[in-house]
Design an enzyme around this catalytic site. Sequence first.
Site, PDB file in Angstrom:
ATOM      1  N   TYR A 265       0.839  -1.201   0.000  1.00 31.36           N
ATOM      2  CA  TYR A 265       0.000   0.000   0.000  1.00 31.36           C
ATOM      3  C   TYR A 265       0.873   1.249   0.000  1.00 31.36           C
ATOM      4  CZ  TYR A 265       0.949   0.581   5.044  1.00 31.36           C
ATOM      5  OH  TYR A 265       1.552   0.768   6.259  1.00 31.36           O
ATOM      6  N   CYS A 266       0.308   2.334  -0.519  1.00 31.37           N
ATOM      7  CA  CYS A 266       0.916   3.659  -0.408  1.00 31.37           C
ATOM      8  C   CYS A 266      -0.065   4.524   0.381  1.00 31.37           C
ATOM      9  CB  CYS A 266       1.228   4.251  -1.782  1.00 31.37           C
ATOM     10  SG  CYS A 266      -0.210   4.516  -2.836  1.00 31.37           S
ATOM     11  N   PHE A 267      -0.064   5.825   0.189  1.00 33.18           N
ATOM     12  CA  PHE A 267      -0.926   6.658   1.024  1.00 33.18           C
ATOM     13  C   PHE A 267      -2.399   6.508   0.663  1.00 33.18           C
ATOM     14  CE2 PHE A 267      -2.988  10.707   2.222  1.00 33.18           C
ATOM     15  CZ  PHE A 267      -2.818  10.606   3.598  1.00 33.18           C
TER      16      PHE A 267
END
Length: 365
Positions: free
Chosen positions: A94-96
Site C-alpha cells: 500500500y501507499c498513502f
Amino acid sequence: MRTDTANFTKLFLEDTPLLDIRAPVEFNRGAFPLAENYPLLDNRQRELIGTRYKSDGQQAAIELGWELASEEVLAARLSAWKKFIDQFPSGYLYCFRGGLRSRMAQKLLRAEGLDYPMVTGGYKAMRSFLLAELETQCQSLAFVVVAGHTGSGKTALLNRVQRSVDLEGIAKHRGSSFGRTDSEQPSQIDFENQLSIDLLKLSQQSGPVAIEDESRLIGRCALPPTLQAAMQSAPRVLVEEPLEARAQRIVRDYISDGLKRFSGSEKLPAQSLGEELHFNLNKIRKRLGGLRYKQLDEALTSANRELQQHNNSEAYIPVVTALLRDYYDGSYDYLMKKSEHKILFRGSHAEVQQWLVDSCQLRQK
C-alpha cells in the site's frame, strides 16, 4: 492470482503482513503493527515529485519519477520488495491513497514476473477504518475497569486474563512519572492503531473486557476521548494491596528489573538508573513541595549509593513508601471520592484475579 483488497477487517483480524511503500517520513508519522517500510521514493524524491505534481500535473510528476528511478535505485527497491514478498506471499502492498505509487510498484513487480496485490484506498482508508472501529468498539464493548492504588499489580493481573486490554503495554509506558520502559513509545497514531486492532479482535466474541484504570496520558500517548468516556461509565473492580506489598512490587519492577534497561550504557547500570530516578523525581517537584522533595531527593541519593556499592535495592523501599503514601495514594483517593462508579468487587490481587476468571468469564492465560 490474488486480487487487490478493501477488506480491512480481514486484514487486521488475520494480522496480514503489509508492505508499506510510502516515504520514511510518512511511515514514521504513523503506520500499522505488521507493516514494514520499503519505500518507492525516499523523502527527498517524494518532495520533488509532489512539487512537480502541484505545479505541472500528474503526467509531469510520473515522468520525473521515472527520471529519478536510476537502474541502481530500481534494483535496490525491487530487491527489498522481493525479499518481503518471498517471506510474506500472502501480504499486500500500500501507499498513502492506493493510487499512483501503488500502481507504479505493481508495474515494476509485474515486469519481474511478480503479481502482488495492493490495499485499495491505501493507508488513508485503513486509518479511517481503524478510527471508526475505535469509536464503535469503545461504545459497544462491555468494559470492566480494574482500579487500585499505584503498585497494586493491576497490569500483571490483566496480563493473566484473556479478554483484557493492556493500555500500558500498547503505550510502552507504565503511566507514572517513573514509567519509562526499555522500549521507545509509539507515536499517537501507532498507539491508536494498535488499540483499535486489539479492540476489534476482542469484539469478535461477546463478554466483558478488563481494562486498567488510567489517566488521560500514558507517557506521551493520550487515551482517545471515546475510550475515556467508556471507562468513566464502566463498573470497577478494586485491587486492595497493603502499602508495604505495593512498595516491594514497585522496587522489584522499577529498580531490580529496571537495571536491565541500562545494560548497554557506557556508565554502570546502577548509576544510569539512579540519574534517571533523580530526573523523574524532579518532574513532580512542584507537586511534592520544596521540603518534601528535598527529603525524598536525599533519601533517593542514599538508596542509589547503596545500589551502586552493594547491589542492594531494599534501600529504595522507604523512598517508594513515602512517595506512595504522601503523593500517589492521595491523588488516587481524591479522584475516587469524586467519582461515583459502581464497584463490582474489591479484594487482594489474588482475589480479584479469581473473581475476574469466575464472574466475568475471563479465561486465564
